[in-house]
Scaffold this motif. Structure first.
Motif, PDB file in Angstrom:
ATOM      1  N   ALA A  46      26.027  50.936 -24.119  1.00 15.97           N
ATOM      2  CA  ALA A  46      27.000  50.661 -23.055  1.00 15.97           C
ATOM      3  C   ALA A  46      28.068  49.720 -23.606  1.00 15.97           C
ATOM      4  CB  ALA A  46      26.294  50.034 -21.852  1.00 15.97           C
ATOM      5  N   ARG A  47      29.147  49.554 -22.866  1.00 13.06           N
ATOM      6  CA  ARG A  47      30.221  48.647 -23.296  1.00 13.06           C
ATOM      7  C   ARG A  47      30.113  47.339 -22.532  1.00 13.06           C
ATOM      8  NH1 ARG A  47      34.725  50.282 -21.687  1.00 13.06           N
ATOM      9  NH2 ARG A  47      34.036  52.023 -20.449  1.00 13.06           N
ATOM     10  N   ALA A  48      30.057  46.232 -23.241  1.00 14.14           N
ATOM     11  CA  ALA A  48      29.921  44.913 -22.624  1.00 14.14           C
ATOM     12  C   ALA A  48      31.211  44.118 -22.783  1.00 14.14           C
ATOM     13  CB  ALA A  48      28.761  44.155 -23.254  1.00 14.14           C
ATOM     14  N   HIS A  49      31.659  43.567 -21.684  1.00 10.92           N
ATOM     15  CA  HIS A  49      32.817  42.671 -21.672  1.00 10.92           C
ATOM     16  C   HIS A  49      32.260  41.277 -21.403  1.00 10.92           C
ATOM     17  CE1 HIS A  49      35.495  46.172 -21.489  1.00 10.92           C
ATOM     18  NE2 HIS A  49      34.538  46.683 -20.733  1.00 10.92           N
ATOM     19  N   VAL A  50      32.256  40.420 -22.441  1.00 17.78           N
ATOM     20  CA  VAL A  50      31.583  39.132 -22.381  1.00 17.78           C
ATOM     21  C   VAL A  50      32.596  38.004 -22.293  1.00 17.78           C
ATOM     22  CG1 VAL A  50      29.951  37.623 -23.587  1.00 17.78           C
ATOM     23  CG2 VAL A  50      29.701  40.103 -23.751  1.00 17.78           C
ATOM     24  N   SER A  51      32.296  37.027 -21.429  1.00 20.40           N
ATOM     25  CA  SER A  51      33.118  35.830 -21.319  1.00 20.40           C
ATOM     26  C   SER A  51      32.193  34.623 -21.252  1.00 20.40           C
ATOM     27  CB  SER A  51      33.991  35.888 -20.053  1.00 20.40           C
ATOM     28  OG  SER A  51      33.185  35.705 -18.895  1.00 20.40           O
ATOM     29  N   ALA A  52      32.763  33.453 -21.110  1.00 24.35           N
ATOM     30  CA  ALA A  52      31.957  32.231 -21.022  1.00 24.35           C
ATOM     31  C   ALA A  52      31.070  32.235 -19.781  1.00 24.35           C
ATOM     32  CB  ALA A  52      32.872  31.008 -21.010  1.00 24.35           C
ATOM     33  N   MET A  53      31.448  32.952 -18.753  1.00 19.70           N
ATOM     34  CA  MET A  53      30.675  32.991 -17.501  1.00 19.70           C
ATOM     35  C   MET A  53      29.534  33.988 -17.528  1.00 19.70           C
ATOM     36  SD  MET A  53      33.718  32.656 -14.698  1.00 19.70           S
ATOM     37  CE  MET A  53      32.649  33.269 -13.425  1.00 19.70           C
ATOM     38  N   GLY A  54      29.610  34.995 -18.412  1.00 23.21           N
ATOM     39  CA  GLY A  54      28.575  36.009 -18.452  1.00 23.21           C
ATOM     40  C   GLY A  54      29.111  37.308 -19.009  1.00 23.21           C
ATOM     41  N   ALA A  55      28.701  38.435 -18.410  1.00 19.38           N
ATOM     42  CA  ALA A  55      29.113  39.726 -18.951  1.00 19.38           C
ATOM     43  C   ALA A  55      29.143  40.796 -17.861  1.00 19.38           C
ATOM     44  CB  ALA A  55      28.154  40.164 -20.050  1.00 19.38           C
ATOM     45  N   ILE A  56      30.002  41.756 -18.085  1.00 21.67           N
ATOM     46  CA  ILE A  56      30.056  42.977 -17.284  1.00 21.67           C
ATOM     47  C   ILE A  56      29.723  44.111 -18.241  1.00 21.67           C
ATOM     48  CG2 ILE A  56      31.521  44.550 -15.965  1.00 21.67           C
ATOM     49  CD1 ILE A  56      33.163  42.071 -15.151  1.00 21.67           C
ATOM     50  N   VAL A  57      28.730  44.906 -17.893  1.00 20.67           N
ATOM     51  CA  VAL A  57      28.302  46.021 -18.739  1.00 20.67           C
ATOM     52  C   VAL A  57      28.722  47.312 -18.056  1.00 20.67           C
ATOM     53  CG1 VAL A  57      26.340  47.148 -19.844  1.00 20.67           C
ATOM     54  CG2 VAL A  57      26.357  44.651 -19.576  1.00 20.67           C
ATOM     55  N   VAL A  70      25.655  36.817 -14.878  1.00 25.09           N
ATOM     56  CA  VAL A  70      26.436  35.600 -14.670  1.00 25.09           C
ATOM     57  C   VAL A  70      25.565  34.390 -14.954  1.00 25.09           C
ATOM     58  CG1 VAL A  70      27.752  34.236 -12.994  1.00 25.09           C
ATOM     59  CG2 VAL A  70      27.824  36.731 -12.895  1.00 25.09           C
ATOM     60  N   GLU A  71      26.055  33.502 -15.810  1.00 25.03           N
ATOM     61  CA  GLU A  71      25.371  32.246 -16.097  1.00 25.03           C
ATOM     62  C   GLU A  71      25.805  31.221 -15.058  1.00 25.03           C
ATOM     63  OE1 GLU A  71      23.090  31.412 -18.337  1.00 25.03           O
ATOM     64  OE2 GLU A  71      23.036  33.428 -19.164  1.00 25.03           O
ATOM     65  N   ARG A  72      24.827  30.691 -14.326  1.00 25.05           N
ATOM     66  CA  ARG A  72      25.086  29.691 -13.289  1.00 25.05           C
ATOM     67  C   ARG A  72      24.291  28.430 -13.619  1.00 25.05           C
ATOM     68  NH1 ARG A  72      25.339  31.926  -7.499  1.00 25.05           N
ATOM     69  NH2 ARG A  72      23.932  30.181  -7.262  1.00 25.05           N
ATOM     70  N   PRO A  73      24.695  27.306 -13.062  1.00 21.23           N
ATOM     71  CA  PRO A  73      23.936  26.075 -13.313  1.00 21.23           C
ATOM     72  C   PRO A  73      22.474  26.174 -12.865  1.00 21.23           C
ATOM     73  CG  PRO A  73      26.059  25.550 -12.350  1.00 21.23           C
ATOM     74  CD  PRO A  73      25.913  27.043 -12.303  1.00 21.23           C
ATOM     75  N   ASP A  74      22.215  26.989 -11.842  1.00 19.41           N
ATOM     76  CA  ASP A  74      20.853  27.098 -11.324  1.00 19.41           C
ATOM     77  C   ASP A  74      20.074  28.274 -11.909  1.00 19.41           C
ATOM     78  OD1 ASP A  74      22.439  28.971 -10.035  1.00 19.41           O
ATOM     79  OD2 ASP A  74      21.512  28.682  -8.079  1.00 19.41           O
ATOM     80  N   GLY A  75      20.644  28.979 -12.888  1.00 19.40           N
ATOM     81  CA  GLY A  75      19.942  30.087 -13.529  1.00 19.40           C
ATOM     82  C   GLY A  75      20.861  31.261 -13.804  1.00 19.40           C
ATOM     83  N   THR A  76      20.307  32.306 -14.332  1.00 17.08           N
ATOM     84  CA  THR A  76      21.063  33.511 -14.670  1.00 17.08           C
ATOM     85  C   THR A  76      20.922  34.526 -13.546  1.00 17.08           C
ATOM     86  OG1 THR A  76      20.656  33.123 -17.007  1.00 17.08           O
ATOM     87  CG2 THR A  76      21.374  35.331 -16.389  1.00 17.08           C
TER      88      THR A  76
END
Length: 96
Positions: A46-57, A70-76
């Motif tokens: 698949a194609r992944a678009h990754v940023s500091a916040m997480g990714a869209i696949v 999405v990477e969040r302070p309380d977990g993924t």
């Protein structure tokens, strides 16, 4: 009609072992089926678009969003809304 004891609902702790096994795998080898076009392939293709916040696949076939991580302070947070299903690979050493 009384329900047999083995059909009595349990709390979510009852699936801890199953979920632990289901999510303990090499994720890039998992098969994912696109809910939009029906294409089935491993996540690695698949194609992944990754940023500091997480990714869209996205689906390599139709460009639909399969997964959002999405990477969040309380977990993924993982959304699989665009996937019809995601199948974990089964290790060769498992007897089933």
């Amino acid at each position: 009609m009384d329900r047999p004891a083995h059909d009595a609902p349990l709390d979510g702790n009852a699936v801890a072992g199953l979920l632990g096994e289901a999510f303990a795998f090499e994720t890039t080898l998992a098969l994912v089926r696109c809910a939009t076009c029906g294409r089935t392939d491993v996540v690695a293709r698949a194609r992944a678009h990754v940023s500091a916040m997480g990714a869209i696949v996205r689906c390599d076939g139709c460009d639909a969003v399969l997964l959002v991580v999405v990477e969040r302070p309380d977990g993924t947070l993982v959304s699989t809304r665009g996937a019809a299903w995601l199948r974990a690979p089964r290790p060769a050493d498992r007897p089933y």
